[in-house]
Design a protein around this motif. Structure first.
Motif, mmCIF file in Angstrom:
data_model
loop_
_atom_site.group_PDB
_atom_site.id
_atom_site.type_symbol
_atom_site.label_atom_id
_atom_site.label_comp_id
_atom_site.label_asym_id
_atom_site.label_seq_id
_atom_site.Cartn_x
_atom_site.Cartn_y
_atom_site.Cartn_z
ATOM 1 N N LYS A 102 0.816 -1.224 0.000
ATOM 2 C CA LYS A 102 0.000 0.000 0.000
ATOM 3 C C LYS A 102 0.846 1.269 0.000
ATOM 4 N N GLU A 103 2.021 1.216 0.605
ATOM 5 C CA GLU A 103 2.894 2.390 0.615
ATOM 6 C C GLU A 103 3.369 2.715 -0.811
ATOM 7 N N SER A 119 0.488 4.090 -2.913
ATOM 8 C CA SER A 119 0.006 5.421 -2.538
ATOM 9 C C SER A 119 0.837 6.548 -3.146
ATOM 10 N N ARG A 127 2.042 9.105 -5.839
ATOM 11 C CA ARG A 127 1.411 9.732 -7.009
ATOM 12 C C ARG A 127 2.224 9.450 -8.268
ATOM 13 N N HIS A 170 5.490 4.383 -11.601
ATOM 14 C CA HIS A 170 4.638 5.507 -11.221
ATOM 15 C C HIS A 170 4.485 6.498 -12.366
ATOM 16 N N HIS A 177 -5.778 5.245 -9.139
ATOM 17 C CA HIS A 177 -4.442 4.751 -8.788
ATOM 18 C C HIS A 177 -3.368 5.812 -9.012
ATOM 19 N N GLY A 184 -2.750 7.795 -6.084
ATOM 20 C CA GLY A 184 -2.449 7.005 -4.879
ATOM 21 C C GLY A 184 -3.705 6.593 -4.140
ATOM 22 N N ILE A 185 -4.866 6.734 -4.787
ATOM 23 C CA ILE A 185 -6.132 6.331 -4.163
ATOM 24 C C ILE A 185 -6.322 4.836 -4.379
ATOM 25 N N ILE A 186 -6.474 4.138 -3.282
ATOM 26 C CA ILE A 186 -6.714 2.707 -3.321
ATOM 27 C C ILE A 186 -8.121 2.486 -2.801
#
Length: 137
Positions: free
Chosen positions: A9-10, A13, A15, A52, A131, A134-136
Motif C-alpha cells: 500500500k505504501e 500510494s 502519485r 509511477h 491509482h 495514490g487512491i486505493i
C-alpha cells in the motif's frame, strides 16, 4: 513482459507522473500483465507493476486499450454505488462512480484520442485513474 503485481500500500500510494514516449515498455508490460491475469482482471494502472507513470489499460469492448496520460474532462452528474476489487488488494470495497465519463488520452502511438465511456467501462477507467493519485479503493 509479465510483471509481478504490487500489493504494498505504501508503494501504491505514491502519485504517478506523466508518461513520455520513453515509457513505451511500460505500456507493453501492462498489456502483457493484464492479459496474463484476464480471468480475474479488467484493468490495470502502471503503479500496479511498480511504475509511477500515468498509464492504464482497460477492457473496452473485447480488447484491452492502453491510455497514456488519461484525463477525465467531463462526467455525468448521475452516479451509482458499487463494489470493486483490485489485484493489489484482497476483497472488495464500496465505491461511487460516475455513469458516463469523457476521457482525453494518448494511444499506443501517442496519437491524441477522446472517448466517451459508459457504465462498466467508465468504472474501470475511473478505478485505474484513481491509482494515479495514490487512491486505493
Amino acid at each position: 513482459m509479465i510483471k509481478e503485481i504490487v500489493r504494498d500500500k505504501e508503494i501504491l500510494s505514491i502519485r504517478s507522473e506523466a508518461a513520455t514516449k520513453a515509457d513505451m515498455q511500460t505500456v507493453r508490460d501492462l498489456l502483457d500483465t493484464v492479459k496474463a491475469n484476464e480471468e480475474r482482471c479488467v484493468g490495470m494502472a502502471a503503479n500496479m507493476i511498480g511504475v509511477h507513470k500515468t498509464i492504464l489499460v482497460a477492457l473496452i469492448g473485447d480488447e484491452y486499450v492502453a491510455m497514456i496520460n488519461p484525463v477525465i474532462v467531463d462526467k455525468s452528474k448521475e452516479t451509482y454505488d458499487t463494489e470493486e476489487g483490485c489485484l493489489s488488494l484482497d476483497g472488495v470495497r464500496p465505491v461511487t462512480r460516475h455513469s458516463i465519463i469523457t476521457v482525453e488520452y494518448l494511444d499506443k502511438k501517442f496519437k491524441r484520442r477522446r472517448g466517451i465511456f459508459r457504465d462498466f467501462e467508465a468504472e474501470i477507467i475511473q478505478h485505474e485513474i484513481d491509482h494515479f493519485s495514490g487512491i486505493i479503493i
